[in-house]
Write a protein that holds these residues in place. Structure first.
Motif, PDB file in Angstrom:
ATOM      1  N   LYS A  75     -17.358  -0.958  -8.938  1.00  0.00           N
ATOM      2  CA  LYS A  75     -16.534   0.237  -8.745  1.00  0.00           C
ATOM      3  C   LYS A  75     -15.210   0.061  -9.475  1.00  0.00           C
ATOM      4  CE  LYS A  75     -14.854   1.085  -4.486  1.00  0.00           C
ATOM      5  NZ  LYS A  75     -14.840   1.602  -3.093  1.00  0.00           N
ATOM      6  N   ASP A  90      -5.590   4.608  -9.818  1.00  0.00           N
ATOM      7  CA  ASP A  90      -4.608   5.327  -9.008  1.00  0.00           C
ATOM      8  C   ASP A  90      -3.433   5.627  -9.931  1.00  0.00           C
ATOM      9  OD1 ASP A  90      -4.012   4.954  -5.486  1.00  0.00           O
ATOM     10  OD2 ASP A  90      -2.964   6.278  -6.884  1.00  0.00           O
ATOM     11  N   GLU A  91      -2.312   5.999  -9.369  1.00  0.00           N
ATOM     12  CA  GLU A  91      -1.172   6.401 -10.205  1.00  0.00           C
ATOM     13  C   GLU A  91      -0.728   5.298 -11.160  1.00  0.00           C
ATOM     14  OE1 GLU A  91       0.943   9.288  -6.910  1.00  0.00           O
ATOM     15  OE2 GLU A  91       2.179   8.077  -8.239  1.00  0.00           O
ATOM     16  N   LEU A 121      -2.159   1.935 -11.002  1.00  0.00           N
ATOM     17  CA  LEU A 121      -2.982   0.789 -10.640  1.00  0.00           C
ATOM     18  C   LEU A 121      -4.441   1.108 -10.913  1.00  0.00           C
ATOM     19  CD1 LEU A 121      -3.556  -1.809  -8.759  1.00  0.00           C
ATOM     20  CD2 LEU A 121      -3.601  -0.178  -6.887  1.00  0.00           C
ATOM     21  N   ILE A 133      -8.200  -0.758  -9.925  1.00  0.00           N
ATOM     22  CA  ILE A 133      -8.853  -1.849  -9.207  1.00  0.00           C
ATOM     23  C   ILE A 133     -10.311  -1.910  -9.622  1.00  0.00           C
ATOM     24  CG2 ILE A 133      -9.492  -2.781  -6.947  1.00  0.00           C
ATOM     25  CD1 ILE A 133      -7.168  -1.224  -5.738  1.00  0.00           C
ATOM     26  N   SER A 147     -12.195  -8.313  -5.708  1.00  0.00           N
ATOM     27  CA  SER A 147     -11.499  -7.172  -6.303  1.00  0.00           C
ATOM     28  C   SER A 147     -10.339  -7.688  -7.124  1.00  0.00           C
ATOM     29  CB  SER A 147     -10.956  -6.238  -5.216  1.00  0.00           C
ATOM     30  OG  SER A 147     -11.998  -5.713  -4.446  1.00  0.00           O
ATOM     31  N   GLU A 183      10.110   2.558 -11.330  1.00  0.00           N
ATOM     32  CA  GLU A 183       9.883   1.760 -10.123  1.00  0.00           C
ATOM     33  C   GLU A 183      10.969   0.689  -9.957  1.00  0.00           C
ATOM     34  OE1 GLU A 183       5.890   0.427  -9.596  1.00  0.00           O
ATOM     35  OE2 GLU A 183       6.324  -0.515  -7.665  1.00  0.00           O
ATOM     36  N   PHE A 239      13.799   2.376  -8.558  1.00  0.00           N
ATOM     37  CA  PHE A 239      13.531   2.711  -7.157  1.00  0.00           C
ATOM     38  C   PHE A 239      13.908   1.559  -6.227  1.00  0.00           C
ATOM     39  CE2 PHE A 239      11.608   5.162  -3.845  1.00  0.00           C
ATOM     40  CZ  PHE A 239      10.869   4.305  -3.038  1.00  0.00           C
ATOM     41  N   SER A 275       6.374   4.838   3.053  1.00  0.00           N
ATOM     42  CA  SER A 275       6.770   5.689   1.924  1.00  0.00           C
ATOM     43  C   SER A 275       8.234   5.467   1.572  1.00  0.00           C
ATOM     44  CB  SER A 275       6.512   7.168   2.238  1.00  0.00           C
ATOM     45  OG  SER A 275       7.430   7.647   3.200  1.00  0.00           O
ATOM     46  N   TYR A 309       7.731   2.239  -0.507  1.00  0.00           N
ATOM     47  CA  TYR A 309       6.870   2.291  -1.692  1.00  0.00           C
ATOM     48  C   TYR A 309       6.767   3.648  -2.366  1.00  0.00           C
ATOM     49  CZ  TYR A 309       5.324  -2.408  -0.509  1.00  0.00           C
ATOM     50  OH  TYR A 309       5.292  -3.759  -0.269  1.00  0.00           O
ATOM     51  N   GLY A 310       7.403   4.662  -1.852  1.00  0.00           N
ATOM     52  CA  GLY A 310       7.327   5.981  -2.474  1.00  0.00           C
ATOM     53  C   GLY A 310       6.265   6.864  -1.847  1.00  0.00           C
ATOM     54  N   GLN A 325       3.415   7.947  -2.656  1.00  0.00           N
ATOM     55  CA  GLN A 325       1.974   7.644  -2.678  1.00  0.00           C
ATOM     56  C   GLN A 325       1.534   6.888  -1.421  1.00  0.00           C
ATOM     57  OE1 GLN A 325       2.345   3.809  -5.735  1.00  0.00           O
ATOM     58  NE2 GLN A 325       0.654   5.182  -5.954  1.00  0.00           N
ATOM     59  N   ARG A 347      -0.528   8.548   1.278  1.00  0.00           N
ATOM     60  CA  ARG A 347      -1.979   8.755   1.145  1.00  0.00           C
ATOM     61  C   ARG A 347      -2.770   7.527   1.576  1.00  0.00           C
ATOM     62  NH1 ARG A 347      -0.705  10.106  -4.173  1.00  0.00           N
ATOM     63  NH2 ARG A 347      -2.130   8.501  -4.915  1.00  0.00           N
ATOM     64  N   ILE A 363      -2.358  -1.470  -1.105  1.00  0.00           N
ATOM     65  CA  ILE A 363      -3.342  -0.501  -1.585  1.00  0.00           C
ATOM     66  C   ILE A 363      -4.749  -1.044  -1.389  1.00  0.00           C
ATOM     67  CG2 ILE A 363      -4.197   0.726  -3.619  1.00  0.00           C
ATOM     68  CD1 ILE A 363      -1.266   0.791  -4.621  1.00  0.00           C
ATOM     69  N   MET A 364      -4.937  -2.311  -1.733  1.00  0.00           N
ATOM     70  CA  MET A 364      -6.263  -2.917  -1.542  1.00  0.00           C
ATOM     71  C   MET A 364      -6.633  -2.930  -0.065  1.00  0.00           C
ATOM     72  SD  MET A 364      -6.522  -6.159  -4.139  1.00  0.00           S
ATOM     73  CE  MET A 364      -6.929  -5.970  -5.851  1.00  0.00           C
ATOM     74  N   GLN A 404      -7.781   0.315   1.215  1.00  0.00           N
ATOM     75  CA  GLN A 404      -9.118   0.673   0.752  1.00  0.00           C
ATOM     76  C   GLN A 404     -10.181  -0.281   1.280  1.00  0.00           C
ATOM     77  OE1 GLN A 404      -9.279   1.226  -3.530  1.00  0.00           O
ATOM     78  NE2 GLN A 404      -7.360   2.344  -3.571  1.00  0.00           N
TER      79      GLN A 404
END
Lengths: 175, 110
Positions: free
Chosen positions: A56, A60-61, A63, A65, A72, A82, A85, B17, B20-21, B23, B26, B102-103, B106
């Protein structure tokens, strides 16, 4: 950052050559360096050797995987937006180069604080690219920097990254 | 384990958020994500000065039992009561952990 805005993945080539069923996806060492090399191109600038076996791909924005059975690998690009940020006004290259070599700002020191204990680290400079591998005791990270790029690449895996580090230093290049 | 409610998940998405913003809103919030959040919170001494000086379950050395709703409620309460500057401070601390989150969201981290 919009979803997939800066990602340029040679998916067609990868999918066309995805007949590597004989390679165990759990063995992250076996998935790279076999026969024809697949490339992952980030932001149309940095070409990296891509995993050759996966079940798979999840973009993403910022990233992508690659996942196979039990393993993974995530390739993430960190741009100036970023870095701003998190509070730094440096370029991504200067922020990470500073953090890894001579941390002087509050943000650089906090970033390193987030690493926790650094058990081991490796560094290779080649082809106008700087590669840093960090063993953080239970997790590993690779960072790829260049003064010629306006982003930094971070590689994260649920498995061991030593072979990915080795192959990346050998076959990565700036387009 | 006490089931994580949708309300709790939304609270943690809001906290994440800030770090990390957008995203992060989600992300799926599961036990692994909360464990990573706990590790992130407890990895920073330099940001602790931004946290209210009240008895806190987040003191370094305490292990947050994320499976317990009571523990989660305590963390949510504390972060809602003056934790915003603390979360902003955690942005630099958390930069190296974003992919892990993120990992985990998921289901790709064990």
């Amino acid at each position: 950052m919009t979803i997939g805005k800066h990602i340029y993945v040679l998916l067609a080539l990868m999918l066309a050559l995805a007949g590597c069923q004989s390679v165990n996806p759990e063995d992250s060492e076996a998935v790279l360096g076999k026969g024809v090399r697949h490339e992952l191109v980030l932001n149309q600038r940095l070409s990296l050797p891509a995993p050759e076996v996966y079940g798979k791909i999840s973009p993403d924005e910022d990233l992508v995987i690659f996942s196979g059975r039990g393993n993974s690998v995530g390739y993430r690009w960190i741009d100036k937006e970023e870095v701003e940020f998190i509070g730094s006004n440096k370029s991504p290259y200067h922020f990470f180069n500073g953090a890894f070599n001579k941390p002087s700002t509050e943000e650089e020191n906090r970033f390193l604080e987030g690493f926790g204990k650094i058990v081991d680290r490796s560094f290779v400079s080649t082809n106008n690219l700087e590669f840093y591998l960090f063993d953080l005791g239970g997790r590993q990270k690779i960072y790829i920097l260049s003064g010629s790029l306006d982003f930094v690449t971070e590689i994260t895996s649920s498995g061991d990254l030593k072979n990915i580090f080795k192959v990346s230093t050998q076959y990565s290049y700036i387009q | 384990m006490d089931t994580i409610t949708e309300k709790e998940k939304n609270e943690f998405r809001e906290f994440l958020s800030v770090i990390y913003g957008e995203q992060a809103k989600r992300w799926d919030i599961n036990l692994k994500v909360l464990e990573l959040f706990g590790q992130l919170i407890q990895s920073s001494d330099s940001c602790s000065r931004y946290m209210d000086m009240v008895p806190r379950p987040l003191v370094v050395g305490s292990i947050i039992k994320w499976a317990s709703k009571q523990a989660r409620d305590a963390v949510i309460r504390q972060l809602k009561n003056g934790g915003k500057h603390y979360l902003i401070c955690l942005r630099a601390v958390g930069l190296s952990r974003k992919t892990d989150f993120i990992m985990a969201s998921q289901g790709l981290l064990g």
